[in-house]
Design an enzyme around this catalytic site. Structure first.
Site, PDB file in Angstrom:
ATOM      1  CG  HIS A  21      -1.946  -1.041   1.235  1.00  0.00           C
ATOM      2  ND1 HIS A  21      -3.278  -0.785   0.943  1.00  0.00           N
ATOM      3  CD2 HIS A  21      -1.877  -2.372   1.475  1.00  0.00           C
ATOM      4  CE1 HIS A  21      -3.973  -1.920   1.024  1.00  0.00           C
ATOM      5  NE2 HIS A  21      -3.138  -2.895   1.346  1.00  0.00           N
ATOM      6  CG  ASP A  23      -2.636   4.370   2.099  1.00  0.00           C
ATOM      7  OD1 ASP A  23      -2.387   3.423   1.319  1.00  0.00           O
ATOM      8  OD2 ASP A  23      -3.715   4.451   2.719  1.00  0.00           O
ATOM      9  N   GLY A 179      -9.934  -2.236   3.380  1.00  0.00           N
ATOM     10  CA  GLY A 179     -10.619  -1.665   4.546  1.00  0.00           C
ATOM     11  C   GLY A 179     -11.147  -2.802   5.401  1.00  0.00           C
ATOM     12  CG  HIS A 206      -7.367  -6.224   0.976  1.00  0.00           C
ATOM     13  ND1 HIS A 206      -7.109  -5.342  -0.028  1.00  0.00           N
ATOM     14  CD2 HIS A 206      -6.297  -6.162   1.820  1.00  0.00           C
ATOM     15  CE1 HIS A 206      -5.928  -4.772   0.196  1.00  0.00           C
ATOM     16  NE2 HIS A 206      -5.419  -5.243   1.296  1.00  0.00           N
ATOM     17  CD  GLU A 209      -5.999  -8.217   6.364  1.00  0.00           C
ATOM     18  OE1 GLU A 209      -6.826  -7.654   5.629  1.00  0.00           O
ATOM     19  OE2 GLU A 209      -4.966  -7.659   6.780  1.00  0.00           O
ATOM     20  CG  ASP A 298      -0.860  -5.497   4.006  1.00  0.00           C
ATOM     21  OD1 ASP A 298      -1.391  -5.010   2.994  1.00  0.00           O
ATOM     22  OD2 ASP A 298      -1.503  -5.814   5.029  1.00  0.00           O
TER      23      ASP A 298
HETATM   24  O1  LIG Z   1      -4.222  -5.437   5.225  1.00  0.00           O
HETATM   25  C1  LIG Z   1      -5.109  -4.613   4.948  1.00  0.00           C
HETATM   26  N1  LIG Z   1      -6.408  -5.021   4.959  1.00  0.00           N
HETATM   27  C2  LIG Z   1      -7.419  -4.190   4.622  1.00  0.00           C
HETATM   28  N2  LIG Z   1      -7.209  -2.903   4.314  1.00  0.00           N
HETATM   29  C3  LIG Z   1      -5.951  -2.450   4.328  1.00  0.00           C
HETATM   30  C4  LIG Z   1      -4.869  -3.257   4.635  1.00  0.00           C
HETATM   31  N3  LIG Z   1      -3.757  -2.509   4.571  1.00  0.00           N
HETATM   32  C5  LIG Z   1      -4.132  -1.276   4.220  1.00  0.00           C
HETATM   33  N4  LIG Z   1      -5.466  -1.234   4.078  1.00  0.00           N
HETATM   34  C6  LIG Z   1      -6.287  -0.089   3.754  1.00  0.00           C
HETATM   35  C7  LIG Z   1      -5.843   1.172   4.460  1.00  0.00           C
HETATM   36  C8  LIG Z   1      -5.428   2.098   3.370  1.00  0.00           C
HETATM   37  O2  LIG Z   1      -5.754   3.448   3.642  1.00  0.00           O
HETATM   38  C9  LIG Z   1      -6.189   1.580   2.174  1.00  0.00           C
HETATM   39  C10 LIG Z   1      -5.655   1.964   0.814  1.00  0.00           C
HETATM   40  O3  LIG Z   1      -4.308   1.685   0.653  1.00  0.00           O
HETATM   41  O4  LIG Z   1      -6.154   0.173   2.363  1.00  0.00           O
HETATM   42 ZN   LIG Z   2      -3.405  -4.897   2.114  1.00  0.00          ZN
END
Ligand SMILES: O=c1[nH]cnc2c1ncn2[C@H]1C[C@H](O)[C@@H](CO)O1
Ligand SMILES: [Zn+2]
EC number: 3.5.4.4
Length: 362
Positions: A21, A23, A179, A206, A209, A298
């Protein structure tokens, strides 16, 4: 006995990263600079302390609490200059770690609070990746493709899917949803997935998880996901008797038979509670059963990691050798969202010669 790969050696081997990601990978110094520029308040302004704050706050055992830390990264990624810088540094950091191909994702809808349009956000990030990928001689050191993510608790997935299709020939290679997973099934966004399928576009979801098999089943059988983000909970559909052969349920068998890529992120899974330890991470069994497993970071900032470190932890826990690391890397390249002939050229022209060299020196 042959010596196992060291972290330094792993850094030099060519690697492929499919789940990272934007961010979730900022340099702490950059967050502090950007926060000062835009007046965003941080928990601390010392880079070392800030790095530790992210790691500890994300180490909560819950996906929802883990996601709260992103308010400080997303908060400083609201201007064109900020986005260009973060994307350029991301490409540099990945190239420095020996990543030769990466797909980096982020949610454009989270970067419009200071007036940027979705198109302006995408263009800034593409520009940053272009700048950060170039070596001193101007030749690219890494190839970075972008995945556009829609947030699963919001209702903008169709708009983001259309954005991904609009920029598909300019560096955007696919789509994703992310999310909190519990309470927000992927079928909420079915119209976006059906649109992408009609457009012959690629997407990952996603799933498996923060929630279990129903989420994976929906992602594949209702939404048509090409890959699974994490997918760790597929383990719930596999039974391993004490002294016998593993038995796969219908969904696990489908995932393996169809060679559906699993974008596994070991350290992140420990932080969100999806796995108890690296040694007990389902990746060990899934690799043994020949699922199409890939290794990913991640969120490098929150997990205080890099792709090389993820590999090194797996070497440590499972005794993986260069053949295993090459297998993960070829799996990832086969599963990338770029055209088949380009994937093949990278496997035969970069990955296989690169690992042959590593084995030669081992
Ligand atoms: O591992 C994750 N699972 C679900 N959402 C996630 C994970 N890592 C980051 N995010 C979300 C938070 C970020 O703001 C968004 C976009 O990259 O994706
Ligand atoms: Zn992720």
């Amino acid at each position: 006995m042959t010596r196992l790969p060291t972290l330094e050696e792993i850094r030099r081997a060519p690697k492929v990263l499919l789940h990272d990601h934007l961010d979730g990978g900022l340099r702490p110094e950059t967050i502090i600079d950007l926060a000062r520029d835009c007046g965003h308040t941080l928990p601390t302004y010392d880079p070392g302390e800030l790095a530790a704050w992210f790691r500890d706050a994300a180490d909560s055992g819950s996906l929802e609490r883990y996601l709260e830390t992103f308010s400080h990264t997303v908060g400083v990624m609201q201007t064109r200059e900020g986005l260009v810088r973060v994307a350029a540094e991301c490409a540099e950091d990945l190239a420095d770690d020996g990543v030769m191909y990466a797909e980096v994702r982020y949610a454009p809808e989270q970067h419009t609070s200071r007036g940027l349009s979705l198109d302006q956000v995408v263009e800034a990030v593409l520009e940053g990746f272009r700048l950060g990928s170039a070596g001193p001689d101007g030749k690219p050191r890494i190839r970075v493709g972008t995945l556009l993510t829609a947030m699963r608790h919001q209702a903008r997935s169709m708009e983001i899917a259309e954005l991904a299709v609009r920029y598909r020939d300019l560096g955007v290679v696919g789509f994703d949803i992310a999310g909190a997973e519990a309470g927000y099934p992927p079928t909420r966004h079915l119209d976006a997935f059906e649109y992408l399928q009609r457009e012959n576009a690629h997407f990952t979801i996603h799933a498996g998880e923060g929630f279990g098999l129903p989420s994976i089943w929906q992602a594949i059988q209702w939404c048509g996901a090409d890959r699974l983000g994490h997918g760790v909970r597929i383990i719930d559909d596999i039974t391993v008797p004490e002294n016998g052969e593993a038995k796969l349920g219908r969904l696990a068998a489908y995932v393996r038979d169809k060679r559906i890529p699993l974008e596994m992120c070991p350290t992140s899974n420990l932080q969100t509670g999806a796995a108890p330890s690296i040694a007990e991470h389902p990746i060990g069994l899934l690799r043994r059963l020949h699922f199409r497993v890939t290794v990913n970071t991640d969120n490098r900032l929150m997990s205080d990691t890099s792709l090389s470190q993820e590999f090194a932890k797996l070497v440590d826990a499972f005794g993986y050798d260069w053949d295993d690391l090459q297998w993960f890397t070829v799996n990832a390249m086969k599963s990338a969202f770029i055209p088949f002939d380009e994937r093949l050229a990278l496997i035969n022209g970069v990955i296989k010669p690169g690992y042959a060299q590593m084995k030669w020196h081992a």
